[in-house]
Design a protein around this motif. Structure first.
Motif, PDB file in Angstrom:
ATOM      1  N   GLN A 153      -2.099   0.321   8.364  1.00  0.00           N
ATOM      2  CA  GLN A 153      -0.742  -0.143   8.086  1.00  0.00           C
ATOM      3  C   GLN A 153       0.272   0.590   8.967  1.00  0.00           C
ATOM      4  O   GLN A 153       1.234  -0.009   9.463  1.00  0.00           O
ATOM      5  CB  GLN A 153      -0.406   0.070   6.612  1.00  0.00           C
ATOM      6  N   GLN A 154       0.048   1.889   9.165  1.00  0.00           N
ATOM      7  CA  GLN A 154       0.927   2.656  10.042  1.00  0.00           C
ATOM      8  C   GLN A 154       0.838   2.149  11.483  1.00  0.00           C
ATOM      9  O   GLN A 154       1.855   2.059  12.182  1.00  0.00           O
ATOM     10  CB  GLN A 154       0.566   4.138   9.971  1.00  0.00           C
TER      11      GLN A 154
ATOM     12  N   ILE B 223       0.835  -1.196   0.000  1.00  0.00           N
ATOM     13  CA  ILE B 223       0.000   0.000   0.000  1.00  0.00           C
ATOM     14  C   ILE B 223       0.869   1.245   0.000  1.00  0.00           C
ATOM     15  O   ILE B 223       1.891   1.313   0.682  1.00  0.00           O
ATOM     16  CB  ILE B 223      -0.953   0.013   1.217  1.00  0.00           C
ATOM     17  N   GLN B 224       0.509   2.218  -0.820  1.00  0.00           N
ATOM     18  CA  GLN B 224       1.250   3.469  -0.880  1.00  0.00           C
ATOM     19  C   GLN B 224       0.675   4.454   0.118  1.00  0.00           C
ATOM     20  O   GLN B 224      -0.517   4.453   0.397  1.00  0.00           O
ATOM     21  CB  GLN B 224       1.168   4.072  -2.288  1.00  0.00           C
ATOM     22  N   PHE B 225       1.532   5.351   0.654  1.00  0.00           N
ATOM     23  CA  PHE B 225       1.102   6.296   1.669  1.00  0.00           C
ATOM     24  C   PHE B 225       0.721   7.638   1.041  1.00  0.00           C
ATOM     25  O   PHE B 225       0.919   8.674   1.601  1.00  0.00           O
ATOM     26  CB  PHE B 225       2.193   6.479   2.720  1.00  0.00           C
ATOM     27  N   ASN B 226       0.166   7.561  -0.186  1.00  0.00           N
ATOM     28  CA  ASN B 226      -0.368   8.770  -0.798  1.00  0.00           C
ATOM     29  C   ASN B 226      -1.517   8.378  -1.717  1.00  0.00           C
ATOM     30  O   ASN B 226      -1.619   7.228  -2.138  1.00  0.00           O
ATOM     31  CB  ASN B 226       0.706   9.530  -1.576  1.00  0.00           C
ATOM     32  N   ASP B 227      -2.363   9.318  -2.037  1.00  0.00           N
ATOM     33  CA  ASP B 227      -3.488   9.080  -2.920  1.00  0.00           C
ATOM     34  C   ASP B 227      -3.441  10.132  -4.012  1.00  0.00           C
ATOM     35  O   ASP B 227      -4.053  11.193  -3.889  1.00  0.00           O
ATOM     36  CB  ASP B 227      -4.813   9.167  -2.141  1.00  0.00           C
ATOM     37  N   PRO B 228      -2.693   9.876  -5.092  1.00  0.00           N
ATOM     38  CA  PRO B 228      -2.447  10.906  -6.094  1.00  0.00           C
ATOM     39  C   PRO B 228      -3.713  11.385  -6.793  1.00  0.00           C
ATOM     40  O   PRO B 228      -3.776  12.502  -7.254  1.00  0.00           O
ATOM     41  CB  PRO B 228      -1.490  10.229  -7.080  1.00  0.00           C
TER      42      PRO B 228
ATOM     43  N   LEU C 180       3.244  -0.871  15.887  1.00  0.00           N
ATOM     44  CA  LEU C 180       3.155  -1.978  16.852  1.00  0.00           C
ATOM     45  C   LEU C 180       4.343  -2.927  16.701  1.00  0.00           C
ATOM     46  O   LEU C 180       4.870  -3.425  17.698  1.00  0.00           O
ATOM     47  CB  LEU C 180       1.845  -2.740  16.657  1.00  0.00           C
ATOM     48  N   LYS C 181       4.765  -3.154  15.446  1.00  0.00           N
ATOM     49  CA  LYS C 181       5.923  -4.029  15.226  1.00  0.00           C
ATOM     50  C   LYS C 181       7.192  -3.398  15.803  1.00  0.00           C
ATOM     51  O   LYS C 181       8.015  -4.085  16.410  1.00  0.00           O
ATOM     52  CB  LYS C 181       6.094  -4.292  13.732  1.00  0.00           C
ATOM     53  N   LYS C 182       7.337  -2.066  15.591  1.00  0.00           N
ATOM     54  CA  LYS C 182       8.500  -1.383  16.150  1.00  0.00           C
ATOM     55  C   LYS C 182       8.488  -1.453  17.671  1.00  0.00           C
ATOM     56  O   LYS C 182       9.512  -1.681  18.314  1.00  0.00           O
ATOM     57  CB  LYS C 182       8.514   0.075  15.689  1.00  0.00           C
TER      58      LYS C 182
END
Length: 340
Positions: free
Chosen positions: A103-104, A74-79, A109-111
């Motif tokens: 996703q963030q 998944i990309q963190f922008n919506d062009p 949580l993983k970090k």
């Protein structure tokens, strides 16, 4: 069924209904055929365009977005943004925003989980050494060595030293915890930081003499450098920085503290000509328990929390610690404090 098939079905239905209505009027067969062809063609083209561009394309984009999310692409922008006139595009944008936020959250949580795992492993390792050491000396005494006065005195001193190290470690952990939760507030006052550094030099004089390290100030430093900060915490910062410089500087090296007066602040530097810090380690040296030289960390002493405390203290003063280092040439730590 795709958009073409659905458009053909709907166009045929519209054409049949239109032609059936016209057949109720006295219209020739040729006119009915022309009406059927025109209504079918126009209905097909219009319905196909609407279905293809407004519905099926958007549904396909939603499916691709879900597929990327499942594949963690998944990309963190919506062009494209979203068109308020198209409800499906608005839904797609909402799905995208929701997927990105989740996703963030998962990444965070993983970090956090990795940090927790590393912290537990590090704290277990750091606590194990002084506890096992003191435990070994005490059990040796209980097994009969206590009868020998010389052995008893020697082992009790070693056990006490191990417990003192454990106490320092616990105190450093408490300090870090209290800083992070905001329990420790900085007590600002005006003081001469030059005098504070002199006190640190006096305290560390014995360690420096053992390695024949020359401690002092840079040539352009003067003995009247007044700042506004928490004197006790800045003393702790300088103690940790200078102590580290002594530990990681080769024998007969030098440690220098400098003051550079600026318009509204004083830049304080602590420099050494020691081993230096590799580039890959500079970003991590302020983490808890992180040590550049893993194999020799115990020989150097310390709790592994000194630089983490330095970072938190300076952040509480609205400043930050900077590092410049070259392997085999030395390191320079610097930070700024407001002038009095």
């Amino acid at each position: 069924m795709n958009s073409r098939g659905l458009a053909l079905l709907l166009a045929a239905s519209i054409s049949v209904v239109t032609t059936a209505f016209l057949s109720l009027v006295n219209v020739s067969v040729n006119a009915l055929i022309v009406t059927f062809v025109i209504s079918f063609s126009s209905s097909y083209l219009l319905i196909h365009m609407i279905l293809n561009f407004l519905i099926f394309n958007e549904i396909k984009k939603m499916q691709n977005a879900i597929k990327k999310l499942n594949n963690k692409e998944i990309q963190f922008n919506d062009p494209e943004g979203f068109n308020p006139l198209n409800p499906l595009k608005r839904i797609q944008s909402e799905i995208h925003a929701y997927a990105v936020s989740k996703q963030q959250e998962i990444d965070q949580l993983k970090k956090t989980e990795n940090f927790r795992r590393e912290f537990i492993a590090d704290i277990s390792h750091e606590l194990k050494t002084p506890i096992f050491s003191a435990q070994g000396f005490v059990h040796t005494l209980l097994d009969g060595a206590i009868e020998d006065k010389k052995v008893r005195q020697k082992f009790l001193k070693k056990a006490a030293k191990s417990l003192d190290g454990l106490d320092i470690l616990v105190q450093d952990l408490l300090t870090l915890s209290q800083m992070e939760t905001g329990q420790i507030k900085m007590q600002y006052e005006r003081f001469n930081v030059f005098a504070v550094v002199n006190e640190v030099f006096e305290q560390l004089e014995g360690e420096a003499e053992k390695k024949e390290i020359d401690m002092g100030f840079t040539e352009f430093s003067n003995n009247q450098v007044f700042v506004v900060a928490d004197q006790q915490r800045i003393y702790q910062v300088m103690l940790n920085l200078i102590s580290n410089a002594i530990k990681y500087t080769r024998k007969q090296g030098s440690v220098r503290v400098g003051f550079e007066k600026r318009k509204k602040e004083v830049l304080i530097t602590v420099s050494d000509n020691g081993r230096g810090i590799p580039d890959e380690d500079i970003k991590r040296i302020f983490e808890r328990f992180y040590r550049v030289e893993k194999s020799r960390s115990k020989d150097k002493g310390g709790t592994g929390l000194g630089l983490a405390i330095v970072k938190h203290v300076l952040e509480a003063h609205d400043t930050r610690i900077e590092v410049q280092s070259k392997v085999e040439e030395g390191s320079t730590f610097s930070f700024a404090l407001p002038t009095a």
